[in-house]
Write a protein that holds these residues in place. Structure first.
Motif, PDB file in Angstrom:
ATOM      1  N   ARG A  20       0.817  -1.214   0.000  1.00 34.15           N
ATOM      2  CA  ARG A  20       0.000   0.000   0.000  1.00 34.15           C
ATOM      3  C   ARG A  20       0.850   1.263   0.000  1.00 34.15           C
ATOM      4  NH1 ARG A  20      -3.167   1.962   5.233  1.00 34.15           N
ATOM      5  NH2 ARG A  20      -3.121   3.786   3.868  1.00 34.15           N
ATOM      6  N   LYS A  21       0.189   2.381  -0.259  1.00 38.09           N
ATOM      7  CA  LYS A  21       0.836   3.684  -0.201  1.00 38.09           C
ATOM      8  C   LYS A  21       0.291   4.479   0.979  1.00 38.09           C
ATOM      9  CE  LYS A  21       2.116   4.134  -5.066  1.00 38.09           C
ATOM     10  NZ  LYS A  21       2.095   5.007  -6.269  1.00 38.09           N
ATOM     11  N   ASN A  23       0.151   8.514   2.177  1.00 38.01           N
ATOM     12  CA  ASN A  23       0.368   9.889   1.719  1.00 38.01           C
ATOM     13  C   ASN A  23       0.983   9.919   0.316  1.00 38.01           C
ATOM     14  OD1 ASN A  23      -0.623  11.179   4.115  1.00 38.01           O
ATOM     15  ND2 ASN A  23       1.294  10.612   5.140  1.00 38.01           N
ATOM     16  N   GLY A  24       0.525   8.974  -0.523  1.00 39.68           N
ATOM     17  CA  GLY A  24       0.965   8.935  -1.901  1.00 39.68           C
ATOM     18  C   GLY A  24       2.342   8.334  -2.118  1.00 39.68           C
ATOM     19  N   LYS A  25       2.961   7.839  -1.045  1.00 40.24           N
ATOM     20  CA  LYS A  25       4.297   7.259  -1.136  1.00 40.24           C
ATOM     21  C   LYS A  25       4.238   5.774  -0.793  1.00 40.24           C
ATOM     22  CE  LYS A  25       6.246  11.376  -1.658  1.00 40.24           C
ATOM     23  NZ  LYS A  25       6.941  11.781  -2.892  1.00 40.24           N
ATOM     24  N   LYS A 355       4.726  11.758   6.458  1.00 43.16           N
ATOM     25  CA  LYS A 355       4.294  12.383   5.203  1.00 43.16           C
ATOM     26  C   LYS A 355       5.008  11.787   3.998  1.00 43.16           C
ATOM     27  CE  LYS A 355       1.536  15.265   7.287  1.00 43.16           C
ATOM     28  NZ  LYS A 355       0.062  15.045   7.196  1.00 43.16           N
ATOM     29  N   GLY A 357       5.675   8.587   3.857  1.00 43.15           N
ATOM     30  CA  GLY A 357       5.297   7.182   3.808  1.00 43.15           C
ATOM     31  C   GLY A 357       6.132   6.275   4.692  1.00 43.15           C
TER      32      GLY A 357
END
Length: 408
Positions: A20-21, A23-25, A355, A357
């Motif tokens: 999974r990601k 915060n978009g990372k 933030k 990841g």
């Protein structure tokens, strides 16, 4: 590249959450000392239990109850074999290490008298401090502390000085959750036994990295939580020597732990049921057995070798960050790096890493006396498991550098 006999890429596919990601990372999970992740093989066992034979155990003659009972007791057998425990009824299934420690502390209230001494180490988790303080308050016992040095190692000369005929109990973690120190538990156990004291070793942080032989250690009590060993939360064990478990009174009253109940008198069941009141975490116990199967399939020697190399690499790389200080530099340690950056607060570092990841733990890690010893509010703790990689370490280091630049 880190040389290892483990196929890390294949292993990582067993852990769905690693895909999974955050915060978009891409998630970099480095909070394994708090809770390890769970492989699909264990998740499947949990799903199968609720799909096929969810029922209460030890009480029913119907098929589902018998199947659940057989699976639960088979898991107890796996635990017995894994830790080399002499008898299956010396395995008490609990909700985890904290429950296990409180069970022992409550039981010893019957045997500790005013002036008796209890020793704990300076690097204990709160769950191995507070119950003994409560015991001393109830009994008049005296709590004494085995001191530590700046490297995060116990001062064993002082430990031997503290031991006396007044010492009744000694408690120590096998591995420090805050520092990663591997304590010399063989020496601790032998010396305590020489003065007639019983020993409880908190194995919560050790058991994911070290496979202890409890008969060889000759330890009196040993505690473990499944959720630090690729298992579910809410289940763990207390190992205790049969003669001591028979002496301890029950910790809780209720169903399952009785032999016979009348309004005039109750007699208690034999071990292990004497300490297993009420409906247990049946699915959790079965899944704990599956988690042990999974880890044993990888091999604990392989796990330890890989994690040691990974931690050494992470230590070298983190020390390239300007102003970074590592707390806990014991010669013998495993899987944990606690650090701060001069001029920053650990919470701020952890928040920025999130933030990006990267999951780390910040704070005192339920080991406030350690932080007081170093005169710091807490640390950033990165803790590693066999499914972590050198690439993830590099992401962590770059994230720490970025956080430092943002805060200073």
């Amino acid at each position: 590249m880190i040389k290892t006999s483990l196929d890390i890429a294949s292993i990582r596919k067993d852990f769905p959450v690693l895909n999974r990601k955050v915060n978009g990372k891409p998630l970099v999970y480095l909070d394994n000392a708090a809770t390890s992740q769970t492989p699909q093989q264990v998740i499947d066992v949990i799903v199968e239990y609720y799909h096929r034979y969810n029922a209460n155990i030890h009480r029913g003659v119907h098929t589902l109850s018998q199947e659940a009972t057989d699976a639960y007791e088979a898991a107890r057998g796996k635990i017995q074999k894994h830790f080399n425990i002499a008898k299956p009824y010396e395995v008490i299934l609990t909700s985890g290490t904290t429950h296990s420690i409180n069970l022992v502390a409550n039981g010893f209230s019957s045997f500790i008298k005013e002036g008796d001494e209890i020793l704990v180490s300076a690097m204990e988790h709160h769950s191995n401090i507070v119950p003994w303080q409560m015991l001393c308050e109830r009994t008049g016992g005296i709590l004494k502390v085995i001191p530590m040095n700046q490297n995060g190692e116990l001062i064993m000369e002082e430990y031997h000085k503290l031991l006396s005929e007044k010492t009744k109990l000694v408690f120590c973690n096998h591995v420090s959750n805050a520092l990663g120190t591997i304590n010399p538990i063989e020496e601790i156990i032998d010396a305590a036994h020489n003065v007639g004291a019983a020993v409880l070793i908190d194995g919560a942080q050790a058991a994911a990295h070290i496979k202890p032989d409890l008969q060889a250690l000759d330890v009196d009590f040993y505690t473990v939580s499944a959720h630090k060993m690729c298992g579910p939360t809410g289940v763990g064990i207390l190992y205790g020597k049969e003669e001591l478990l028979k002496k301890l009174p029950p910790y809780q009253g209720g169903g399952e732990m009785i032999a016979e109940v009348t309004f005039e008198k109750t007699t208690y069941a034999d071990l292990p049921h004497k300490f297993e009141a009420g409906t247990p975490n049946i699915c959790g116990g079965i899944a704990f057995g599956a988690a042990l199967d999974y880890m044993n399939s990888l091999g604990f020697e392989n796990i330890a070798e890989y994690e040691d190399e990974l931690m050494s690499y992470a230590t070298r790389q983190l020390l390239t960050v300007e102003g970074l200080k590592i707390y806990g530099t014991a010669k013998n340690k495993t899987s944990v790096i606690s650090f701060n950056i001069e001029g920053t607060h650990p919470y701020d570092i952890g928040s920025i890493l999130d933030k990006l990841g990267i999951a780390v733990r910040t704070g005192h890690h339920c080991a406030q006396p350690i932080m007081d010893f170093y005169q710091i509010p807490g640390t950033v703790r990165a803790s590693f498991s066999f499914y972590n990689t050198k690439k993830e370490v590099d992401v962590l280091v770059e994230g720490v550098k970025r956080a430092r630049n943002m805060l200073l």
